[in-house]
Design a protein around this motif. Sequence first.
Motif, mmCIF file in Angstrom:
data_model
loop_
_atom_site.group_PDB
_atom_site.id
_atom_site.type_symbol
_atom_site.label_atom_id
_atom_site.label_comp_id
_atom_site.label_asym_id
_atom_site.label_seq_id
_atom_site.Cartn_x
_atom_site.Cartn_y
_atom_site.Cartn_z
ATOM 1 N N TYR A 62 0.807 -1.221 0.000
ATOM 2 C CA TYR A 62 0.000 0.000 0.000
ATOM 3 C C TYR A 62 0.841 1.273 0.000
ATOM 4 O O TYR A 62 1.830 1.373 0.713
ATOM 5 C CB TYR A 62 -0.905 0.004 1.229
ATOM 6 C CG TYR A 62 -1.747 1.244 1.330
ATOM 7 C CD1 TYR A 62 -2.838 1.410 0.503
ATOM 8 C CD2 TYR A 62 -1.429 2.248 2.229
ATOM 9 C CE1 TYR A 62 -3.609 2.555 0.574
ATOM 10 C CE2 TYR A 62 -2.195 3.400 2.303
ATOM 11 C CZ TYR A 62 -3.281 3.540 1.470
ATOM 12 O OH TYR A 62 -4.028 4.673 1.542
ATOM 13 N N PHE A 64 0.137 5.785 -0.200
ATOM 14 C CA PHE A 64 -0.899 6.815 -0.156
ATOM 15 C C PHE A 64 -1.239 7.331 -1.547
ATOM 16 O O PHE A 64 -2.353 7.695 -1.838
ATOM 17 C CB PHE A 64 -0.431 8.013 0.685
ATOM 18 C CG PHE A 64 -0.073 7.656 2.093
ATOM 19 C CD1 PHE A 64 -1.022 7.735 3.095
ATOM 20 C CD2 PHE A 64 1.205 7.239 2.413
ATOM 21 C CE1 PHE A 64 -0.703 7.410 4.393
ATOM 22 C CE2 PHE A 64 1.532 6.912 3.719
ATOM 23 C CZ PHE A 64 0.580 6.989 4.704
ATOM 24 N N MET A 283 3.539 -3.162 15.598
ATOM 25 C CA MET A 283 3.032 -1.884 16.081
ATOM 26 C C MET A 283 3.889 -0.708 15.635
ATOM 27 O O MET A 283 3.414 0.377 15.421
ATOM 28 C CB MET A 283 2.879 -1.887 17.590
ATOM 29 C CG MET A 283 4.177 -1.872 18.337
ATOM 30 S SD MET A 283 3.853 -1.578 20.082
ATOM 31 C CE MET A 283 5.471 -1.778 20.759
ATOM 32 N N ASN A 286 4.550 0.750 10.973
ATOM 33 C CA ASN A 286 3.793 1.563 10.033
ATOM 34 C C ASN A 286 3.192 0.685 8.948
ATOM 35 O O ASN A 286 3.266 0.970 7.767
ATOM 36 C CB ASN A 286 4.740 2.601 9.406
ATOM 37 C CG ASN A 286 3.998 3.622 8.574
ATOM 38 O OD1 ASN A 286 2.779 3.701 8.627
ATOM 39 N ND2 ASN A 286 4.738 4.396 7.812
ATOM 40 N N PHE A 288 0.009 -1.217 7.708
ATOM 41 C CA PHE A 288 -1.413 -1.515 7.757
ATOM 42 C C PHE A 288 -1.748 -2.777 6.985
ATOM 43 O O PHE A 288 -2.729 -3.438 7.248
ATOM 44 C CB PHE A 288 -2.215 -0.351 7.179
ATOM 45 C CG PHE A 288 -1.964 0.913 7.913
ATOM 46 C CD1 PHE A 288 -2.538 1.122 9.146
ATOM 47 C CD2 PHE A 288 -1.116 1.871 7.403
ATOM 48 C CE1 PHE A 288 -2.292 2.267 9.860
ATOM 49 C CE2 PHE A 288 -0.865 3.024 8.099
ATOM 50 C CZ PHE A 288 -1.446 3.226 9.333
ATOM 51 N N GLN B 85 2.136 5.585 18.048
ATOM 52 C CA GLN B 85 2.746 4.998 16.849
ATOM 53 C C GLN B 85 1.690 4.615 15.831
ATOM 54 O O GLN B 85 1.851 4.808 14.641
ATOM 55 C CB GLN B 85 3.579 3.767 17.232
ATOM 56 C CG GLN B 85 4.872 4.171 17.907
ATOM 57 C CD GLN B 85 5.490 3.033 18.674
ATOM 58 O OE1 GLN B 85 4.813 2.353 19.425
ATOM 59 N NE2 GLN B 85 6.768 2.820 18.488
ATOM 60 N N THR B 86 0.582 4.055 16.338
ATOM 61 C CA THR B 86 -0.495 3.683 15.434
ATOM 62 C C THR B 86 -1.266 4.916 14.980
ATOM 63 O O THR B 86 -1.501 5.103 13.791
ATOM 64 C CB THR B 86 -1.465 2.723 16.154
ATOM 65 O OG1 THR B 86 -0.692 1.782 16.869
ATOM 66 C CG2 THR B 86 -2.361 2.040 15.185
ATOM 67 N N ASN B 89 0.370 7.225 12.236
ATOM 68 C CA ASN B 89 0.334 6.719 10.867
ATOM 69 C C ASN B 89 -1.074 6.599 10.317
ATOM 70 O O ASN B 89 -1.310 6.808 9.134
ATOM 71 C CB ASN B 89 1.074 5.380 10.797
ATOM 72 C CG ASN B 89 2.565 5.585 10.969
ATOM 73 O OD1 ASN B 89 3.152 6.445 10.330
ATOM 74 N ND2 ASN B 89 3.171 4.833 11.865
ATOM 75 N N VAL B 90 -2.025 6.269 11.192
ATOM 76 C CA VAL B 90 -3.416 6.199 10.747
ATOM 77 C C VAL B 90 -3.884 7.580 10.292
ATOM 78 O O VAL B 90 -4.572 7.724 9.288
ATOM 79 C CB VAL B 90 -4.327 5.662 11.872
ATOM 80 C CG1 VAL B 90 -5.796 5.877 11.529
ATOM 81 C CG2 VAL B 90 -4.063 4.188 12.104
ATOM 82 N N LEU B 92 -2.085 9.916 8.988
ATOM 83 C CA LEU B 92 -1.543 10.203 7.660
ATOM 84 C C LEU B 92 -2.231 9.349 6.607
ATOM 85 O O LEU B 92 -2.528 9.805 5.515
ATOM 86 C CB LEU B 92 -0.042 9.941 7.631
ATOM 87 C CG LEU B 92 0.821 10.746 8.601
ATOM 88 C CD1 LEU B 92 2.265 10.698 8.172
ATOM 89 C CD2 LEU B 92 0.372 12.179 8.689
ATOM 90 N N LEU B 93 -2.504 8.103 6.960
ATOM 91 C CA LEU B 93 -3.148 7.178 6.029
ATOM 92 C C LEU B 93 -4.518 7.690 5.609
ATOM 93 O O LEU B 93 -4.942 7.540 4.472
ATOM 94 C CB LEU B 93 -3.297 5.807 6.693
ATOM 95 C CG LEU B 93 -4.095 4.756 5.932
ATOM 96 C CD1 LEU B 93 -3.213 4.075 4.914
ATOM 97 C CD2 LEU B 93 -4.678 3.714 6.869
ATOM 98 N N TYR B 110 9.076 7.959 11.120
ATOM 99 C CA TYR B 110 8.783 7.364 9.814
ATOM 100 C C TYR B 110 8.797 8.351 8.642
ATOM 101 O O TYR B 110 8.028 8.208 7.697
ATOM 102 C CB TYR B 110 7.416 6.664 9.832
ATOM 103 C CG TYR B 110 7.127 5.923 11.111
ATOM 104 C CD1 TYR B 110 7.650 4.648 11.321
ATOM 105 C CD2 TYR B 110 6.371 6.491 12.130
ATOM 106 C CE1 TYR B 110 7.416 3.969 12.502
ATOM 107 C CE2 TYR B 110 6.125 5.810 13.317
ATOM 108 C CZ TYR B 110 6.643 4.556 13.490
ATOM 109 O OH TYR B 110 6.401 3.888 14.656
ATOM 110 N N ASN B 114 6.938 7.540 5.118
ATOM 111 C CA ASN B 114 5.769 8.323 4.734
ATOM 112 C C ASN B 114 6.022 9.163 3.481
ATOM 113 O O ASN B 114 5.094 9.430 2.722
ATOM 114 C CB ASN B 114 5.299 9.183 5.910
ATOM 115 C CG ASN B 114 4.571 8.350 6.957
ATOM 116 O OD1 ASN B 114 3.805 7.456 6.609
ATOM 117 N ND2 ASN B 114 4.840 8.602 8.219
ATOM 118 N N ALA B 119 2.686 10.507 1.569
ATOM 119 C CA ALA B 119 1.917 11.309 2.524
ATOM 120 C C ALA B 119 2.349 12.769 2.500
ATOM 121 O O ALA B 119 1.587 13.649 2.885
ATOM 122 C CB ALA B 119 2.088 10.752 3.929
#
Lengths: 323, 523
Positions: A62, A64, A283, A286, A288, B85-86, B89-90, B92-93, B110, B114, B119
């Motif tokens: 994936y 962006f 975790m 990065n 998903f 951390q989650t 990124n979420v 940005l996602l 990151y 990214n 991103a």
Amino acid sequence: MATQTIQRKDPSPVVRQPNRSSKLKQLGHSKALIIMCLPAIAFFVIFSYCPLPGTWIAFTNYNFRDGIFGSPFVGLRNFEFLVKSGQLWLLTRNTLLYNLAFIVIGNILQIALAVMLNEIRAKYFKKISQAIMFLPYFISVVLIGVIAFNVLNYDTGALNTLIKETGGDPIKIYSMAGIWPIIIIICQLWQSTGYGSIVYFAAIMGIDDSMFEAAAIDGATAWQRIRYIILPSLKPTFIILLLFAMGGIMRGNFGLFWNLVGNNATLFNTTDIIETSVYRMIMSQNNFTSSTAVGLYQSLFGFALVMTCNWIVRRINSDYALF
Amino acid sequence: MKRNLMTRATGIGLALALGSACMAGCSSDGGGGTGDSPETVTMLVLGDKPTNGRLENMLEKLNEKLTEQANATLDLFYVEWADWQTQYNVQLLSGDSTIDLITTATDWLYAWENSQKGAFLPLSEEMLQTNAPKTWEQVNKDGDWELCKLNDGQIYFIPEDNYTQWTNHGFFYRGDWAASAGIPDGTITKFEEFTAYFAWIKENKPEAYPWDASATSDAAATLTGYVQGHTDFQTIQQISAGNYYPYSTTEADPYTVSSWLMEGDSIIEAAQLAKEWNEMGVWREDSINYDGDTREEFYAGLTGTDQHHMQTFVTQIVSNMEAKQPGSDPKMFYWGQENGNYFRDIKTHGAMAVSANSSHPEKALEVYDLLRNDQEIYYLLNFGIEGTDYIITDDDKLGFPDGYDSSTDALGSNFWGGRMDEFEPDRTTEAADKWDLYASLDADAKDYPYTTLLFNKDAIESSLAAMSGVLAEYMPQLGRGKYEDPAAAVAEMRTKLQDAGYEDVRASLQADMDAWATEQGLK
């Protein structure tokens, strides 16, 4: 058995007519019911069906810029890490066994509790005990983790302090992997049994009073009333709840396990479930795609299990099947 | 009785729904403000959003200035520490178009990943020169734009390259206790000397743990601390597996990728020392499950040691210990102190990117240029309102008004993507010998050699995830000395890491390293 076979061949001739227009008519008759169902249907459509195409992300690398469907397809690469880590079998086994224990022991206790509550005649005692059993459900798992640590830890824990005060040798509970399934199951049951018993209690309330009256006339004892009226009447509820639970059998209670065990690898052999392990693995990556891959694996497994169990239930008694 | 079609369909639907909970992000488009009214620029920062009202008061004043100078206002969007951390990124996602500026970093936030995933908006030189001229000039003068480019030659973020800080980790300890333990001058100069320090505390301070290590403070600190000071291994900061950084080079052979986890005996020696400490009772038996606040315990005299980085030591530990444990003579021993095997902070430890979805990137850059280079605005954003949030003392230090309590009154604007040395006065709360400490650190420190080296992680991510599973199992246990036979445990870990794909990842990293070294003319 014989009657059931006949039923399946010739289903409810009184209610149903074998042509289409009558089906539409039937829908028309159920208008009120359908309208009442709409919020629930809308909920599932929006939150469960609309995001379904998004699971495609599990098969992509994936980014962006290209989005979910434009990102390069990578096949099953996102599933690889579970196999490579050498833990897939351990994690699947632990997750399944814990959930089986939760479902089986949990339901038995919930039924027992509901029946006991039903037998209590003193109104206030009944209400108060119900409320007390209900309370743990509202306690956060973070607190349960903290409480467990303060009771069980070696240096300052309540249990070991008691043992030391009475002249015994303290126990290193946080190094004993074998004992943790029991601790975790107790915590889970303590938290969920009171809440879960409500459904059964409601089902008992719904049993036709005339049956109890008839039993009383026949001179049935309390035990016979439970054995021959209450328990058989709870069977459909039990089976439906069981089928629902099967769908989530590969999903662990992450919060509870994480807060009780955390990073204590001494215990992983008996306490690591898919959720906790995956959380540790990805975790900070990065990543998903891998987490979606794991979610998909769990979902497909759960789906297959629900279908299989439902098929089995339908073979035995179609009234109890979900569909 | 058999149910009708409707029930069947609903039943199957329910089962499907129960079985599926994979959610994916949906993107949305939004428009930014245009015309004469001020445009709002939203900056994503990390940290817990303060609730004491000070931030809002500051923003009100700041926005007056920004409206005046750029016809814009600033809004802060917080990614809080819980699960950052989650969440980061979420965020940005999700491609949220209302966020314009994004705090980032190449070593812990990151930035490269990214940038590669699209991103961040590529920033052209013209765009920077036009909209952030002062920033462009300062970064360009130091030649630091090179540190912010992907392989495509485009700039993806703005470095915080003009701000001195040291985030090298180590132990904080008490000079008074160390002196009592017979350590000359109360100053520990070797990692192993902590054994004597710990032993003295165990013997003489029954109420304190020698080091009340917690689950959250780096479980492998004992290992990294020992190995860094006893070898010339240099960790490759771009490659993480869970909480660990498994790959390294050596100073002697800087272009060959290896790992101290896999090679040599230093990790075994370190694990043996950890075992010795564990048996001495340096930390509590269940330290891996312990979640207490060890910093507060250090201030209260309940632990003899605490673990974090130099910046924490200079800005918090010294003043707090002087106030709460008078005469404790707080000191820091940092990893690699023995042999000079430690690095200066990289210049992209803090950085600012413009979101690829920003509806007004030019305005965002214009605002950023002011935040970074206009002293009045900089002071407002970073220190707040003079008199209520901070004061300037007679000796030109930044202090706090009477009754100010940093734990409840902090401003919390968390601008970590463009601080400037010239606008950073010394604080009254900082260690008095801060600049001496920095100078002594600077004397031996090395520059991180691989700042511009980009690794392609596409093919190795699953192996890294698998390796992190193995490391999460062994490292905390090795670091806390829980194995009866550390050497056997290390051997077992090495086998499992190999199975998880250690060698494939190493080969892939080596290929990237070779290409980079050749391109840079280093090899």
